[in-house]
Design a protein around this motif. Structure first.
Motif, PDB file in Angstrom:
ATOM      1  N   THR A 142       0.815  -1.211   0.000  1.00 28.80           N
ATOM      2  CA  THR A 142       0.000   0.000   0.000  1.00 28.80           C
ATOM      3  C   THR A 142       0.851   1.266   0.000  1.00 28.80           C
ATOM      4  OG1 THR A 142      -0.144  -0.152   2.390  1.00 28.80           O
ATOM      5  CG2 THR A 142      -1.974  -1.079   1.129  1.00 28.80           C
TER       6      THR A 142
ATOM      7  N   GLY B 253      -4.662   2.441 -23.214  1.00 27.49           N
ATOM      8  CA  GLY B 253      -3.257   2.668 -23.530  1.00 27.49           C
ATOM      9  C   GLY B 253      -2.866   2.064 -24.853  1.00 27.49           C
ATOM     10  N   LYS B 254      -1.579   1.839 -25.003  1.00 27.05           N
ATOM     11  CA  LYS B 254      -1.148   1.292 -26.285  1.00 27.05           C
ATOM     12  C   LYS B 254      -0.365  -0.001 -26.093  1.00 27.05           C
ATOM     13  CE  LYS B 254       2.253   4.940 -26.287  1.00 27.05           C
ATOM     14  NZ  LYS B 254       2.628   6.157 -26.969  1.00 27.05           N
ATOM     15  N   ILE B 255      -0.477  -0.864 -27.090  1.00 28.41           N
ATOM     16  CA  ILE B 255       0.351  -2.058 -27.117  1.00 28.41           C
ATOM     17  C   ILE B 255       1.695  -1.630 -27.716  1.00 28.41           C
ATOM     18  CG2 ILE B 255       0.631  -4.369 -28.106  1.00 28.41           C
ATOM     19  CD1 ILE B 255      -1.637  -4.311 -26.100  1.00 28.41           C
ATOM     20  N   VAL B 256       2.736  -1.760 -26.929  1.00 31.67           N
ATOM     21  CA  VAL B 256       4.051  -1.303 -27.362  1.00 31.67           C
ATOM     22  C   VAL B 256       4.618  -2.245 -28.433  1.00 31.67           C
ATOM     23  CG1 VAL B 256       6.402  -0.795 -26.586  1.00 31.67           C
ATOM     24  CG2 VAL B 256       4.450  -0.260 -25.109  1.00 31.67           C
TER      25      VAL B 256
ATOM     26  N   SER C  82      -3.494   3.225  -9.987  1.00 30.84           N
ATOM     27  CA  SER C  82      -2.045   3.361 -10.135  1.00 30.84           C
ATOM     28  C   SER C  82      -1.765   4.427 -11.197  1.00 30.84           C
ATOM     29  CB  SER C  82      -1.431   2.034 -10.585  1.00 30.84           C
ATOM     30  OG  SER C  82      -1.805   0.994  -9.710  1.00 30.84           O
ATOM     31  N   GLN C  83      -0.643   5.167 -11.031  1.00 32.25           N
ATOM     32  CA  GLN C  83      -0.376   6.246 -11.997  1.00 32.25           C
ATOM     33  C   GLN C  83      -0.086   5.691 -13.387  1.00 32.25           C
ATOM     34  OE1 GLN C  83       2.504   9.244 -10.817  1.00 32.25           O
ATOM     35  NE2 GLN C  83       1.481   9.390  -8.852  1.00 32.25           N
ATOM     36  N   THR C  84       0.840   4.744 -13.470  1.00 35.41           N
ATOM     37  CA  THR C  84       1.171   4.137 -14.758  1.00 35.41           C
ATOM     38  C   THR C  84       1.065   2.621 -14.616  1.00 35.41           C
ATOM     39  OG1 THR C  84       2.678   5.941 -15.281  1.00 35.41           O
ATOM     40  CG2 THR C  84       2.947   3.909 -16.542  1.00 35.41           C
ATOM     41  N   ILE C  85       0.354   2.004 -15.560  1.00 34.34           N
ATOM     42  CA  ILE C  85       0.174   0.548 -15.514  1.00 34.34           C
ATOM     43  C   ILE C  85       0.809  -0.077 -16.743  1.00 34.34           C
ATOM     44  CG2 ILE C  85      -1.517  -1.347 -15.515  1.00 34.34           C
ATOM     45  CD1 ILE C  85      -3.456   0.583 -14.057  1.00 34.34           C
ATOM     46  N   VAL C  86       1.638  -1.088 -16.513  1.00 30.50           N
ATOM     47  CA  VAL C  86       2.233  -1.859 -17.597  1.00 30.50           C
ATOM     48  C   VAL C  86       1.672  -3.277 -17.515  1.00 30.50           C
ATOM     49  CG1 VAL C  86       4.378  -2.877 -18.479  1.00 30.50           C
ATOM     50  CG2 VAL C  86       4.371  -0.519 -17.640  1.00 30.50           C
TER      51      VAL C  86
ATOM     52  N   LYS D  62       3.163   4.514  -8.189  1.00 35.32           N
ATOM     53  CA  LYS D  62       3.492   5.292  -9.386  1.00 35.32           C
ATOM     54  C   LYS D  62       3.542   4.364 -10.595  1.00 35.32           C
ATOM     55  CE  LYS D  62       6.233   9.197  -7.788  1.00 35.32           C
ATOM     56  NZ  LYS D  62       7.603   9.517  -7.384  1.00 35.32           N
ATOM     57  N   LEU D  63       4.047   3.159 -10.373  1.00 35.77           N
ATOM     58  CA  LEU D  63       4.201   2.219 -11.486  1.00 35.77           C
ATOM     59  C   LEU D  63       3.756   0.821 -11.048  1.00 35.77           C
ATOM     60  CD1 LEU D  63       5.276   1.438 -14.307  1.00 35.77           C
ATOM     61  CD2 LEU D  63       7.560   1.238 -13.296  1.00 35.77           C
TER      62      LEU D  63
ATOM     63  N   ALA E 209       8.113   7.332 -15.157  1.00 30.75           N
ATOM     64  CA  ALA E 209       7.826   6.340 -14.110  1.00 30.75           C
ATOM     65  C   ALA E 209       9.079   5.588 -13.668  1.00 30.75           C
ATOM     66  CB  ALA E 209       6.772   5.356 -14.611  1.00 30.75           C
TER      67      ALA E 209
ATOM     68  N   ARG F 146     -10.105   4.932 -17.199  1.00 33.94           N
ATOM     69  CA  ARG F 146      -8.721   5.126 -17.651  1.00 33.94           C
ATOM     70  C   ARG F 146      -8.750   5.148 -19.170  1.00 33.94           C
ATOM     71  NH1 ARG F 146      -4.601   4.049 -13.726  1.00 33.94           N
ATOM     72  NH2 ARG F 146      -3.033   4.200 -15.342  1.00 33.94           N
ATOM     73  N   SER F 147      -8.026   6.067 -19.735  1.00 31.24           N
ATOM     74  CA  SER F 147      -7.996   6.060 -21.200  1.00 31.24           C
ATOM     75  C   SER F 147      -7.177   4.846 -21.639  1.00 31.24           C
ATOM     76  CB  SER F 147      -7.378   7.345 -21.728  1.00 31.24           C
ATOM     77  OG  SER F 147      -6.155   7.571 -21.075  1.00 31.24           O
TER      78      SER F 147
ATOM     79  N   VAL G 132      -6.903  -1.436 -19.083  1.00 33.62           N
ATOM     80  CA  VAL G 132      -6.541  -0.408 -18.105  1.00 33.62           C
ATOM     81  C   VAL G 132      -5.056  -0.054 -18.177  1.00 33.62           C
ATOM     82  CG1 VAL G 132      -8.374  -1.094 -16.504  1.00 33.62           C
ATOM     83  CG2 VAL G 132      -6.066  -2.010 -16.191  1.00 33.62           C
ATOM     84  N   ALA G 133      -4.289  -0.816 -18.955  1.00 34.50           N
ATOM     85  CA  ALA G 133      -2.841  -0.592 -18.999  1.00 34.50           C
ATOM     86  C   ALA G 133      -2.496   0.603 -19.885  1.00 34.50           C
ATOM     87  CB  ALA G 133      -2.141  -1.835 -19.513  1.00 34.50           C
ATOM     88  N   ASP G 134      -1.492   1.377 -19.473  1.00 32.49           N
ATOM     89  CA  ASP G 134      -0.999   2.460 -20.314  1.00 32.49           C
ATOM     90  C   ASP G 134      -0.110   1.888 -21.413  1.00 32.49           C
ATOM     91  OD1 ASP G 134      -1.848   4.948 -18.711  1.00 32.49           O
ATOM     92  OD2 ASP G 134      -0.971   3.615 -17.213  1.00 32.49           O
ATOM     93  N   TYR G 135       0.694   0.889 -21.027  1.00 26.79           N
ATOM     94  CA  TYR G 135       1.599   0.259 -21.976  1.00 26.79           C
ATOM     95  C   TYR G 135       1.480  -1.254 -21.869  1.00 26.79           C
ATOM     96  CZ  TYR G 135       3.566   4.929 -21.530  1.00 26.79           C
ATOM     97  OH  TYR G 135       3.717   6.281 -21.484  1.00 26.79           O
TER      98      TYR G 135
ATOM     99  N   LEU H  88       9.470  -0.077 -24.487  1.00 25.29           N
ATOM    100  CA  LEU H  88       8.703   0.058 -23.237  1.00 25.29           C
ATOM    101  C   LEU H  88       9.491   0.904 -22.236  1.00 25.29           C
ATOM    102  CD1 LEU H  88       6.344  -0.741 -21.275  1.00 25.29           C
ATOM    103  CD2 LEU H  88       7.756  -2.674 -20.584  1.00 25.29           C
TER     104      LEU H  88
ATOM    105  N   ARG I 299      -6.474  -0.017 -10.231  1.00 26.42           N
ATOM    106  CA  ARG I 299      -6.766   0.858 -11.360  1.00 26.42           C
ATOM    107  C   ARG I 299      -6.373   2.318 -11.117  1.00 26.42           C
ATOM    108  NH1 ARG I 299     -12.261   1.347 -13.393  1.00 26.42           N
ATOM    109  NH2 ARG I 299     -11.557   3.442 -13.864  1.00 26.42           N
TER     110      ARG I 299
ATOM    111  N   LEU J 151      14.081  -2.890  -9.253  1.00 16.80           N
ATOM    112  CA  LEU J 151      13.297  -1.652  -9.236  1.00 16.80           C
ATOM    113  C   LEU J 151      13.051  -1.131  -7.814  1.00 16.80           C
ATOM    114  CD1 LEU J 151      10.597  -2.680 -11.854  1.00 16.80           C
ATOM    115  CD2 LEU J 151      12.075  -0.679 -12.072  1.00 16.80           C
TER     116      LEU J 151
END
Lengths: 326, 251
Positions: A202, B227-230, A283-287, A263-264, B250, B224-225, A300-303, B240, A281, A231
């Motif tokens: 958390t 995202g993209k598949i890298v 989280s600032q950035t989701i991979v 953040k990530l 990040a 959430r908008s 929901v993922a940014d990348y 990535l 959901r 990380l």
């Protein structure tokens, strides 16, 4: 007596917890909107030292509650002592961090002060009175509540409210010893710290999380742990693999586990069941790394990387190492 | 040993939440309701502790709408002796209001142990167990993953941050809230299900005190908008990392 915003600043042995900075900073923001003074309160062994340190976040006035009766932690005793300070300082608003500490104290403070606290808030507004926004259904919806009685008591979700530190000042500290604490109480007799003094999910800034797609417990360990270590991240897990006994429940993210906002957030081999998405959901950035391009986690993922975790994670760990050392 | 377990009926964790037309409650159409998952651990623990004590009785207590009878029968089928249903159908009740109503009933039952789930997975307050304890003058330990009771005392392990555990000693009567991991809840067997049909569910209509919190609005969180598949496989890793460093800041 004029009213004040009370910031309960969590501490351990004289050191403020990270969340204490967030609580003090939000109390100052709220105090200026509401026209109230701000008083930070620390409690337990080391409270006086920690109270002084709240000055770093701009607190000028602090109360430290310390005494032989509080040497061993007890929710009953701590809540009674805090309620007394809140009354004495004319608490109109009381803020505390939404940690295990608050999970034990918040309801007790509500009972003692005869109010209904709002838990785990993610937003506070002042409209002539406090309005608190809090996730319900594990974050699938947001509830906004107001408080007909005072004080308005709220716990703040970690990592949501910014801490405004580095003021380099020290607060004026009044140390008080509590009186008349309840004799019928639960007493902490033993504390077992987990190996390696792990960052809690958390409060973690980065989380590497794994699910069924990690194949088996050995693969999880072999691929997730080195990436997390590189990380400086905490390790998370989906409900499916916690229920299967691969990982401890303390690592579960989602409804019936923990709600996190790092953040990530790196989701590896997690398909993204609705109860998992609810818990991460914000989280600032989701991979997301998953071999199924249709997996809901990609929504929901940014990348995203579509691929097998055994192919993607080893080079990811290696290249992150290069970045960190470079 | 007399044990009271407080339970709630909640939407299942698989529910996709929709907000109703009034903007203050969820749209219940098509929602599957279940016994709150944490309450299953509480009921199981009550049955185990009564067994370990060599006798006693488990009473289930719930504040909620008519429809919770189904979940109460499940608790009785697991092995509880009886249930008390405080019938009240309001979509929103604040923690102190609920605690005050429960306290009145618990006082009358004079239990040695009161169990709750650590939180109901609808409102996620996580306060009512310790709040009830404080109003009763009982000690309490929340989020418990291990419980043993002997000689009028409970020893309870509590999970805290970073996977650490705290062990508490607590005199009875006390309140314990159940965290996942405390036990494996049993499934009711056919014999239990048949027996539950004959077990008593007492209904009462409580009067609720003035609310201590008011509901302003219920809304869905911002989407959430997408995202993209890298890319695919190991080849996508450098891109990535570049995006995480340069675009998302990040890393």
């Amino acid at each position: 007596m004029s009213q004040s915003v009370i910031a309960i600043a969590e501490q351990s042995e004289g050191t403020l917890r990270k969340i204490a900075g967030e609580v003090c900073s939000e109390a100052i923001r709220l105090g200026s909107k509401a026209g109230m003074d701000v008083v930070a309160v620390t409690i337990g062994p080391g409270a006086t030292q920690a109270a002084g340190a709240t000055g770093d976040f701009g607190i000028t006035q602090a109360v430290a509650v310390e005494g032989d009766d509080l040497a061993a932690y007890s929710g009953e005793a701590y809540a009674a002592a805090l309620a007394e300070v809140i009354r004495n300082k004319g608490g109109g608003v009381v803020l505390i961090g939404a940690t295990s500490f608050a999970r034990d104290l918040l309801g007790r403070l509500g009972a003692l002060l005869e109010v209904s606290p709002a838990s785990d808030c993610v937003g506070l507004e002042w409209n002539g009175g406090l309005q608190a926004k809090r996730p319900v259904y594990a974050g699938k919806a947001l509830l906004t509540v107001a408080f007909p009685q005072q004080p308005a008591v709220a716990s703040l979700r970690p990592n949501v409210f910014g801490a405004d530190g580095g003021k380099g000042a020290s607060a004026t500290v009044e140390t008080v010893a509590p009186t008349g604490l309840p004799a019928h109480r639960a007493t902490l007799v033993e504390r077992n710290v987990a190996e390696g003094n792990k960052v809690d999910l958390t409060e973690a800034e980065t989380i590497v999380s794994g699910g069924r797609g990690m194949k088996d417990p050995e693969t999880f360990q072999k691929l997730i742990e080195p990436l997390a270590e590189t990380l400086g991240a905490a390790i998370g897990a989906s409900r499916a693999i916690v229920d299967a006994g691969w990982r401890p429940h303390s690592e579960q993210v989602g409804q019936t586990g923990k709600t996190v906002a790092p953040k990530l957030y790196i989701a590896c081999g997690i398909s993204g069941a609705i109860q998992h998405l609810a818990g991460m959901r914000t989280s600032q950035t989701i991979v997301a790394i998953n071999k199924d391009p249709e997996a809901p986690i990609f929504k929901v993922a940014d990348y995203g990387i579509v691929g097998d975790v055994e192919e993607v994670l080893p080079p990811l760990t290696e290249q992150v190492k290069g970045l960190v050392s470079g | 040993m007399k044990v009271t377990v407080c339970v709630k009926r909640v939407p299942s964790t698989a529910t996709r939440i929709k907000v109703g037309g009034d903007g203050k409650a969820i749209d219940e159409a098509g929602v599957e309701f279940v016994l709150n998952p944490y309450d299953e651990f509480a009921v199981e623990e009550a049955l185990k502790q009564v067994d370990a004590a060599g006798g006693g009785e488990v009473t289930i207590l719930s504040l909620g709408p008519e429809a919770i009878t189904k979940e109460l029968r499940t608790c009785l089928a697991m092995g509880a002796a009886k249930a008390v249903h405080l019938v009240h159908d309001a979509p929103f009740r604040d923690p102190l209001t609920v605690a005050r109503v429960l306290v009145e009933e618990i006082k009358a039952q004079e239990p040695d142990l009161v169990l709750f789930g650590r939180q109901a997975v609808d409102n996620d307050n996580g306060q009512i167990g310790v709040m009830v304890a404080t109003l009763l003058g009982f000690p309490a330990v929340p989020d418990v993953t291990e419980l043993t009771i002997a000689d009028g005392k409970a020893r309870a392990s509590r999970e805290v941050e970073g996977g650490a555990t705290e062990v508490y000693e607590v005199p009875l009567p006390c309140v314990i809230t159940a965290q996942k991991g405390l036990n494996e809840p049993r499934y009711p067997n056919l014999k239990g299900i048949m027996a539950a049909k004959k077990k008593p569910i007492e209904t009462k209509e409580p009067s609720l005190p003035d609310p201590a919190q008011t509901l302003e609005s219920l809304a869905l969180p911002p989407e959430r908008s997408e995202g993209k598949i890298v890319g695919e496989g190991a080849e996508a890793v450098p891109e990535l990392l570049r995006l995480l460093r340069d675009e998302a800041s990040a890393l």
